[in-house]
Design a protein around this motif. Structure first.
Motif, PDB file in Angstrom:
ATOM      1  N   SER A  62     -28.190  58.566  66.992  1.00  0.00           N
ATOM      2  CA  SER A  62     -28.085  58.097  65.601  1.00  0.00           C
ATOM      3  C   SER A  62     -28.867  59.028  64.671  1.00  0.00           C
ATOM      4  N   GLY A  63     -28.638  58.839  63.381  1.00  0.00           N
ATOM      5  CA  GLY A  63     -29.383  59.609  62.391  1.00  0.00           C
ATOM      6  C   GLY A  63     -30.865  59.277  62.438  1.00  0.00           C
ATOM      7  N   THR A  64     -31.155  58.027  62.651  1.00  0.00           N
ATOM      8  CA  THR A  64     -32.559  57.582  62.702  1.00  0.00           C
ATOM      9  C   THR A  64     -33.270  58.261  63.871  1.00  0.00           C
ATOM     10  N   ASN A  67     -33.662  62.120  62.989  1.00  0.00           N
ATOM     11  CA  ASN A  67     -34.777  62.440  62.091  1.00  0.00           C
ATOM     12  C   ASN A  67     -36.103  62.331  62.841  1.00  0.00           C
ATOM     13  N   HIS A  88     -34.330  57.920  52.953  1.00  0.00           N
ATOM     14  CA  HIS A  88     -33.977  57.045  54.081  1.00  0.00           C
ATOM     15  C   HIS A  88     -35.106  57.026  55.105  1.00  0.00           C
ATOM     16  N   GLU A  93     -36.108  53.605  58.049  1.00  0.00           N
ATOM     17  CA  GLU A  93     -36.146  53.979  59.470  1.00  0.00           C
ATOM     18  C   GLU A  93     -37.308  53.275  60.161  1.00  0.00           C
ATOM     19  N   GLU A 141     -33.516  65.128  51.324  1.00  0.00           N
ATOM     20  CA  GLU A 141     -32.311  64.415  51.778  1.00  0.00           C
ATOM     21  C   GLU A 141     -31.129  64.884  50.928  1.00  0.00           C
ATOM     22  N   ASP A 174     -32.874  65.983  55.914  1.00  0.00           N
ATOM     23  CA  ASP A 174     -32.073  64.846  56.373  1.00  0.00           C
ATOM     24  C   ASP A 174     -30.705  65.024  55.728  1.00  0.00           C
ATOM     25  N   ALA A 176     -27.794  63.643  56.618  1.00  0.00           N
ATOM     26  CA  ALA A 176     -26.856  62.640  57.172  1.00  0.00           C
ATOM     27  C   ALA A 176     -25.449  62.910  56.636  1.00  0.00           C
ATOM     28  N   ARG A 177     -25.368  63.230  55.330  1.00  0.00           N
ATOM     29  CA  ARG A 177     -24.053  63.501  54.701  1.00  0.00           C
ATOM     30  C   ARG A 177     -23.991  64.958  54.190  1.00  0.00           C
ATOM     31  N   CYS A 202     -25.030  63.433  60.438  1.00  0.00           N
ATOM     32  CA  CYS A 202     -24.382  62.325  61.152  1.00  0.00           C
ATOM     33  C   CYS A 202     -22.903  62.607  61.377  1.00  0.00           C
ATOM     34  N   SER A 204     -21.207  59.996  62.510  1.00  0.00           N
ATOM     35  CA  SER A 204     -20.677  58.626  62.446  1.00  0.00           C
ATOM     36  C   SER A 204     -20.566  58.082  61.022  1.00  0.00           C
ATOM     37  N   LYS A 205     -20.666  58.968  60.021  1.00  0.00           N
ATOM     38  CA  LYS A 205     -20.495  58.486  58.640  1.00  0.00           C
ATOM     39  C   LYS A 205     -19.129  58.992  58.135  1.00  0.00           C
ATOM     40  N   SER A 213     -25.175  61.625  66.079  1.00  0.00           N
ATOM     41  CA  SER A 213     -25.644  62.581  65.080  1.00  0.00           C
ATOM     42  C   SER A 213     -26.021  63.860  65.812  1.00  0.00           C
TER      43      SER A 213
END
Ligand SMILES: Cc1ncc(COP(=O)(O)O)c(C=O)c1O
Length: 349
Positions: A62-64, A67, A88, A93, A141, A174, A176-177, A202, A204-205, A213
């Motif tokens: 996962s992203g969490t 990171n 985030h 987190e 981020e 970070d 994620a996107r 990520c 999964s987004k 991720s």
């Protein structure tokens, strides 16, 4: 009842092409990834590292988790790290950097993710002072979730990297996107990521994989990250089944698809702006639209009414509602949502 789920791009499900590829794999494409023997995971990691422009990459759950393993790999317990105040990592987190990493956290304010460099400088600890903890890492981020999917420009990232180097800090992104940022800026993703020492993104987004991720950085960082992933219980075995989705997600065609989400987000934002109601529609750079209620009506009350009408959204503060566009949401869904949101806002505001 028609349901339009705009809560998050994490609700996405894999495309038919992803399923097809995953189902076509046999056992020869699987192995024990903790032993480094899953060919599909290895292929995904190599493909991701190349795309991001880093020496090495690692598939994480996962992203969490991503990171966290990157923070652990670049700091020591007792270090101080600098996090943007709505980031985030800081707010969502579960405090893992403090609880698991033993890190001191100092937040910095920003204008949609862009810091004041003078203020950042004032946060750097004095190395010569026997009392102070060592400042060791700066985070950013991009895109920035809670500022509304905003893009931090390459120029600002470069300045942040220079700031970090000048102050002997590592610089973590970070992302994620991060592909939303790359599509929004119309640049190869590596033009963005080259400014950071470590990057998490990520699958999964918006890329719509079911799980996972990627973390990327120098070989040295990723060797450490692999060990921390194991420590956190994230060593998966025949994880190629999951990595298969990622191999399709990282194809240029699939990354470019994000543009569709951005167009839909802009359409939604325009529709909401046309209402002439006491709301502020935040600027929309990518796939996130935030509205702020300017009267003392609680976002939760609006969300409850929206849910009943089949429009699902998140309240990100007492007065702010977030809508996220993603794979599976069409232009028709957006036009329908604008209609429904309009009806509810007119009734409640
Ligand atoms: C900016 C950002 N970073 C990290 C994460 C964490 O990702 P995950 O939900 O996979 O743990 C998210 C999730 O929404 C996010 O928006």
């Amino acid at each position: 009842m028609k349901i339009v789920d705009l809560r998050s791009d994490t609700v996405t499900k894999p495309s038919p092409e992803m399923w097809e590829f995953m189902k076509s794999m046999g056992n020869s494409r699987l192995g024990d990834d903790v032993m480094g023997e899953d060919p599909t995971v290895n292929e995904l990691e190599e493909k991701a590292a190349k795309l991001i422009g880093k020496e090495a990459a690692l598939f994480v759950s996962s992203g969490t988790q991503g990171n966290l393993v990157l923070l652990l790999s670049q700091t020591r317990p007792g270090d101080e790290i600098l996090l943007e105040e709505l980031s985030h990592i800081y707010g969502h987190e579960v405090g893992s950097a403090a609880r698991i990493g033993g890190l001191m956290i100092r937040t910095y304010p920003s204008n949609k993710g862009v810091p004041s460099f003078d203020y950042l400088q004032s946060l750097i600890r004095d190395k010569e002072d026997i009392h102070e903890p060592p400042s060791s890492l700066l985070c950013t981020e991009n895109t920035h979730n809670y500022h509304g999917g905003t893009i931090i420009s390459i120029d600002v990232l470069k300045r942040m990297k220079d700031f970090a180097s000048n102050n002997n800090l590592k610089f973590h992104l970070d992302g994620a996107r991060i592909f939303n940022a790359a599509i929004g800026l119309n640049v190869p993703v590596s033009e963005i990521t080259k400014h950071a020492d470590s990057v998490m993104f990520c699958l999964s987004k918006g890329l719509s994989c079911p799980v996972g991720s990627i973390v990327a950085g120098s070989k040295e960082i990723i060797i450490k990250a692999r060990k921390f992933r194991k420590m956190l219980g994230g060593g998966m075995r025949q994880a190629g089944i999951l990595a298969a989705f990622g191999l399709i997600a990282l194809e240029p065609k699939w990354i470019k698809r994000l543009d569709e989400d951005h167009r839909n987000a802009k359409l939604l934002a325009q529709g909401l702006k046309s209402f002439n109601l006491p709301i502020r529609v935040h600027p929309t750079d990518t796939n996130i639209v935030i509205i702020e209620l300017l009267e003392k009506v609680r976002a939760l009350k609006i969300i409850t009414a929206l849910n009943k009408a089949g429009i699902l959204a998140f309240n990100i503060s007492k007065q702010k509602i977030r809508f996220v566009t993603h794979y599976g949401i069409t232009e028709d869904d957006i036009n329908y949502s604008i209609e429904q949101i309009g009806l509810i806002l007119r009734e409640k505001l």
